[in-house]
Scaffold this motif. Structure first.
Motif, PDB file in Angstrom:
ATOM      1  N   VAL A   5      41.914  40.145  38.925  1.00  0.00           N
ATOM      2  CA  VAL A   5      41.875  38.814  39.546  1.00  0.00           C
ATOM      3  C   VAL A   5      42.537  38.855  40.922  1.00  0.00           C
ATOM      4  N   LEU A   6      43.691  39.520  41.018  1.00  0.00           N
ATOM      5  CA  LEU A   6      44.393  39.615  42.292  1.00  0.00           C
ATOM      6  C   LEU A   6      43.614  40.444  43.301  1.00  0.00           C
ATOM      7  N   TRP A   7      42.994  41.515  42.841  1.00  0.00           N
ATOM      8  CA  TRP A   7      42.179  42.363  43.706  1.00  0.00           C
ATOM      9  C   TRP A   7      41.009  41.559  44.274  1.00  0.00           C
ATOM     10  N   CYS A   8      40.364  40.794  43.411  1.00  0.00           N
ATOM     11  CA  CYS A   8      39.248  39.966  43.856  1.00  0.00           C
ATOM     12  C   CYS A   8      39.726  38.916  44.859  1.00  0.00           C
ATOM     13  N   TRP A   9      40.865  38.294  44.586  1.00  0.00           N
ATOM     14  CA  TRP A   9      41.418  37.303  45.528  1.00  0.00           C
ATOM     15  C   TRP A   9      41.712  37.938  46.885  1.00  0.00           C
ATOM     16  N   TRP A  10      42.263  39.136  46.893  1.00  0.00           N
ATOM     17  CA  TRP A  10      42.595  39.819  48.142  1.00  0.00           C
ATOM     18  C   TRP A  10      41.339  40.070  48.970  1.00  0.00           C
ATOM     19  N   GLY A  11      40.265  40.468  48.300  1.00  0.00           N
ATOM     20  CA  GLY A  11      39.014  40.692  49.010  1.00  0.00           C
ATOM     21  C   GLY A  11      38.422  39.404  49.551  1.00  0.00           C
ATOM     22  N   LEU A  23      38.828  31.566  41.426  1.00  0.00           N
ATOM     23  CA  LEU A  23      39.792  32.573  40.972  1.00  0.00           C
ATOM     24  C   LEU A  23      41.064  31.918  40.450  1.00  0.00           C
ATOM     25  N   LEU A  24      41.452  30.825  41.070  1.00  0.00           N
ATOM     26  CA  LEU A  24      42.633  30.094  40.601  1.00  0.00           C
ATOM     27  C   LEU A  24      42.405  29.528  39.203  1.00  0.00           C
ATOM     28  N   TRP A  25      41.172  29.218  38.895  1.00  0.00           N
ATOM     29  CA  TRP A  25      40.846  28.687  37.569  1.00  0.00           C
ATOM     30  C   TRP A  25      41.065  29.737  36.480  1.00  0.00           C
ATOM     31  N   ALA A  26      40.977  31.013  36.809  1.00  0.00           N
ATOM     32  CA  ALA A  26      41.101  32.069  35.789  1.00  0.00           C
ATOM     33  C   ALA A  26      42.428  32.001  35.034  1.00  0.00           C
ATOM     34  N   ARG A  69      30.802  38.428  39.785  1.00  0.00           N
ATOM     35  CA  ARG A  69      30.108  39.085  38.686  1.00  0.00           C
ATOM     36  C   ARG A  69      30.638  40.488  38.385  1.00  0.00           C
ATOM     37  N   LYS A  70      30.772  41.336  39.402  1.00  0.00           N
ATOM     38  CA  LYS A  70      31.161  42.726  39.159  1.00  0.00           C
ATOM     39  C   LYS A  70      32.581  42.821  38.600  1.00  0.00           C
ATOM     40  N   PHE A  71      33.506  42.126  39.212  1.00  0.00           N
ATOM     41  CA  PHE A  71      34.874  42.119  38.700  1.00  0.00           C
ATOM     42  C   PHE A  71      34.916  41.505  37.303  1.00  0.00           C
ATOM     43  N   GLY A  72      34.106  40.464  37.093  1.00  0.00           N
ATOM     44  CA  GLY A  72      34.094  39.801  35.797  1.00  0.00           C
ATOM     45  C   GLY A  72      33.575  40.686  34.685  1.00  0.00           C
TER      46      GLY A  72
END
Length: 236
Positions: free
Chosen positions: A50-56, A72-75, A137-140
Motif C-alpha cells: 500500500v505504501l509503495w503504491c502511494w509513493w508511486g 489507497l487511504l481507504w485500504a 490492479r497489479k499491486f492489488g
C-alpha cells in the motif's frame, strides 16, 4: 457453527488436520518462519505494498492523484472497519479455537484464547488487499495472493479452522467493496484539500495540484512565446 467444529467427520475439521499436519512433518525452523509470517509478516508485506503504491502515485502526480490517494487511504480504513464489524460476529457465534476442541493439533503460537470465527487476521489482510486492488490492479493482485497465503498460514499454525479463514476473506471483501463508493465520496474531497495545501500537499502529489499536465502546459506556451518573439524580430 461451534457444533460443526466438534464433529471429526466434517470437511472443515478434516482439512484442518490435513493442513496443520504439515507442521508436524516440517522442520522446526520452518514452523518458526510460518509462525512469524502468519502472525506478522504477511500483514506487514501488504502494508508495504500500500505504501509503495502511494509513493508511486504521489511521485506521478496528475489530475487523478487525489482520487488515487483517497482509494489507497481507504485500504487501512477498510481493514479497521472490517475488524470492528467482526467483533459482534465473534461474540455471537462464540466458536472455540480448534485446539480447544480437537486433540493432536500442532499449535505454533500460544495465547490465542479468544473466539475463532471469524478470523481477524484473514479479515484484516483481505480487506487491505481488496481495497488496494480497487485502487491499483497489479499491486492489488499481489496483495490478494499474500492474503490467501496468510489464511493458509493461520490454519497451518493450528489457530483457525478453514471456515474461519473463508469467513474472514468474505467479510473483508464485502466491507472493502460495498463501502468503497461511500468512502471515496468522503475521502476524495479531503485528499483534494490536502493536495492544495502548500505544507502537506506533497502527501498527495509531489508535483503539486496541477501535476505533470500543468507543467507540460507551460512548456508549449514558452515555445509559442519564443516563436512569436522570433517572428516579430524577423518582421522588423
Amino acid at each position: 457453527m461451534a457444533g460443526l467444529a466438534e464433529s471429526g467427520s466434517n470437511p472443515d475439521v478434516e482439512l484442518l488436520y490435513d493442513i496443520n499436519g504439515l507442521a508436524k512433518d516440517a522442520p522446526h525452523w520452518f514452523d518458526r518462519v510460518m509462525e512469524f509470517v502468519g502472525e506478522y509478516g504477511l500483514l506487514f508485506a501488504i502494508v508495504l505494498l500500500v505504501l509503495w503504491c502511494w509513493w508511486g502515485v504521489r511521485r506521478r502526480g496528475g489530475e487523478d492523484a487525489a482520487s488515487s490517494v483517497a482509494a489507497l487511504l481507504w485500504a487501512p480504513l477498510a481493514a479497521g472497519v472490517a475488524v470492528l464489524v467482526n467483533v459482534p460476529i465473534r461474540g455471537f457465534v462464540e466458536r472455540p479455537r480448534p485446539f480447544k476442541t480437537h486433540d493432536g493439533l500442532e499449535v505454533l503460537i500460544d495465547g490465542k484464547n479468544d473466539f475463532s470465527f471469524v478470523s481477524d487476521h484473514a479479515t484484516l489482510v483481505m480487506a487491505l488487499a481488496v481495497a488496494l486492488f480497487v485502487a491499483h490492479r497489479k499491486f492489488g493482485i499481489a496483495a490478494i495472493v499474500l492474503a490467501l497465503f496468510g489464511g493458509f498460514a493461520r490454519v497451518y499454525m493450528g489457530v483457525h479452522y478453514p471456515t474461519d479463514v473463508v469467513g474472514g476473506f468474505a467479510l473483508g471483501t464485502a466491507v472493502a467493496l460495498l463501502l468503497s463508493p461511500l468512502a471515496m465520496a468522503l475521502l476524495t474531497p479531503l485528499t483534494r484539500a490536502i493536495e492544495r495545501s502548500p505544507r502537506v500537499g506533497w502527501l498527495v502529489s509531489a508535483r503539486g495540484p496541477e501535476g505533470a499536465a500543468g507543467r507540460g502546459a507551460v512548456i508549449p506556451g514558452a515555445r509559442k512565446e519564443s516563436t512569436e518573439a522570433g517572428e516579430r524580430d524577423l518582421a522588423a
